[in-house]
Design a protein around this motif. Structure first.
Motif, PDB file in Angstrom:
ATOM      1  N   UNK A  24      -6.846   3.850  11.761  1.00 53.71           N
ATOM      2  CA  UNK A  24      -5.744   3.071  10.970  1.00 53.71           C
ATOM      3  C   UNK A  24      -6.620   2.593   9.890  1.00 53.71           C
ATOM      4  N   UNK A  25      -7.750   1.839  10.232  1.00 51.31           N
ATOM      5  CA  UNK A  25      -8.867   1.448   9.156  1.00 51.31           C
ATOM      6  C   UNK A  25      -9.085   2.320   8.123  1.00 51.31           C
ATOM      7  N   UNK A  26      -9.311   3.400   8.653  1.00 52.11           N
ATOM      8  CA  UNK A  26      -9.680   4.408   7.434  1.00 52.11           C
ATOM      9  C   UNK A  26      -8.582   4.643   6.533  1.00 52.11           C
ATOM     10  N   UNK A  27      -7.376   4.903   7.079  1.00 50.73           N
ATOM     11  CA  UNK A  27      -6.261   5.245   6.332  1.00 50.73           C
ATOM     12  C   UNK A  27      -5.741   3.940   5.112  1.00 50.73           C
ATOM     13  N   UNK A  28      -6.068   2.733   5.770  1.00 49.03           N
ATOM     14  CA  UNK A  28      -5.578   1.584   5.259  1.00 49.03           C
ATOM     15  C   UNK A  28      -6.889   1.222   3.790  1.00 49.03           C
ATOM     16  N   UNK A  29      -8.074   1.786   4.167  1.00 46.56           N
ATOM     17  CA  UNK A  29      -8.919   1.773   3.359  1.00 46.56           C
ATOM     18  C   UNK A  29      -8.532   2.787   2.119  1.00 46.56           C
ATOM     19  N   UNK A  30      -8.460   4.064   2.601  1.00 46.09           N
ATOM     20  CA  UNK A  30      -8.082   4.939   1.567  1.00 46.09           C
ATOM     21  C   UNK A  30      -6.748   4.514   0.734  1.00 46.09           C
ATOM     22  N   UNK A  31      -5.628   3.800   1.341  1.00 51.41           N
ATOM     23  CA  UNK A  31      -4.733   3.584   0.574  1.00 51.41           C
ATOM     24  C   UNK A  31      -4.961   2.434  -0.406  1.00 51.41           C
ATOM     25  N   UNK A  32      -5.737   1.514  -0.019  1.00 51.19           N
ATOM     26  CA  UNK A  32      -6.311   0.306  -1.085  1.00 51.19           C
ATOM     27  C   UNK A  32      -7.268   0.982  -2.076  1.00 51.19           C
ATOM     28  N   UNK A  40       0.592  -1.302  -0.044  1.00 47.39           N
ATOM     29  CA  UNK A  40      -0.052  -0.112   0.060  1.00 47.39           C
ATOM     30  C   UNK A  40       1.004   1.389   0.036  1.00 47.39           C
ATOM     31  N   UNK A  41       1.452   1.643  -1.157  1.00 47.20           N
ATOM     32  CA  UNK A  41       2.309   2.643  -1.230  1.00 47.20           C
ATOM     33  C   UNK A  41       1.686   4.106  -0.802  1.00 47.20           C
ATOM     34  N   UNK A  42       0.447   4.325  -1.089  1.00 47.08           N
ATOM     35  CA  UNK A  42      -0.311   5.440  -0.574  1.00 47.08           C
ATOM     36  C   UNK A  42      -0.736   5.519   0.967  1.00 47.08           C
ATOM     37  N   UNK A  80      -6.565   4.058  -3.193  1.00 46.47           N
ATOM     38  CA  UNK A  80      -5.678   4.679  -4.194  1.00 46.47           C
ATOM     39  C   UNK A  80      -4.964   3.597  -5.023  1.00 46.47           C
ATOM     40  N   UNK A  81      -4.724   2.354  -4.346  1.00 44.74           N
ATOM     41  CA  UNK A  81      -3.815   1.433  -5.100  1.00 44.74           C
ATOM     42  C   UNK A  81      -4.764   0.857  -6.197  1.00 44.74           C
ATOM     43  N   UNK A  82      -6.179   0.666  -6.042  1.00 46.67           N
ATOM     44  CA  UNK A  82      -6.897   0.046  -7.075  1.00 46.67           C
ATOM     45  C   UNK A  82      -7.034   1.106  -8.029  1.00 46.67           C
ATOM     46  N   UNK A  83      -7.094   2.345  -7.757  1.00 51.49           N
ATOM     47  CA  UNK A  83      -7.099   3.428  -8.809  1.00 51.49           C
ATOM     48  C   UNK A  83      -6.053   3.538  -9.673  1.00 51.49           C
ATOM     49  N   UNK A  84      -4.862   3.421  -9.001  1.00 45.36           N
ATOM     50  CA  UNK A  84      -3.482   3.393  -9.728  1.00 45.36           C
ATOM     51  C   UNK A  84      -3.337   2.328 -10.578  1.00 45.36           C
TER      52      UNK A  84
END
Length: 117
Positions: A100-108, A86-88, A110-114
């Motif tokens: 933490x859950x919210x940040x991991x969800x946001x990163x996931x 999860x680089x984001x 962002x990763x899917x979008x990328x």
């Protein structure tokens, strides 16, 4: 209120340095002796403050065991895997499970979008 054990440990470390002022060394040894002989005295806090005033610049040296070094390596490897997956991902200031859950969800997301671009 100062932690007596920490101040005493710092004072003992401070006494190892031969470059300290001999008068200060005598004072620290005197206060340590008083604390040792009268650990339940109501004056212990005063003596600890006096020691702290003299030795407050001294840093304690912490040496890690091989087991602690292995534990650190394990944590570092786990964190590296997470940040590679999860680089984001950003770490929230207030580290509650929800944040933490919210940040991991946001990163996931962002990763899917990328990955879809």
């Amino acid at each position: 209120m100062l932690d007596t054990e920490k101040v005493v440990a710092k004072a003992n470390k401070w006494l190892e340095n031969e470059a300290n002022d001999p008068m200060d060394i005598e004072d620290v040894q005197m206060y340590l002796g008083r604390i040792d002989k009268n650990p339940d005295s109501p004056r212990v806090e005063t003596w600890v403050k006096a020691i702290h005033q003299i030795v407050k610049g001294t840093r304690l040296t912490i040496t890690l065991t091989e087991g602690q070094n292995q534990e650190i390596l394990g944590f570092a490897n786990m964190l590296n895997e997470v940040f590679e997956a999860l680089p984001e991902l950003s770490v929230p200031r207030d580290r509650t499970p929800e944040n933490v859950l919210a940040k991991v969800t946001d990163a996931m997301i962002a990763s899917i979008k990328a990955g879809s671009q």
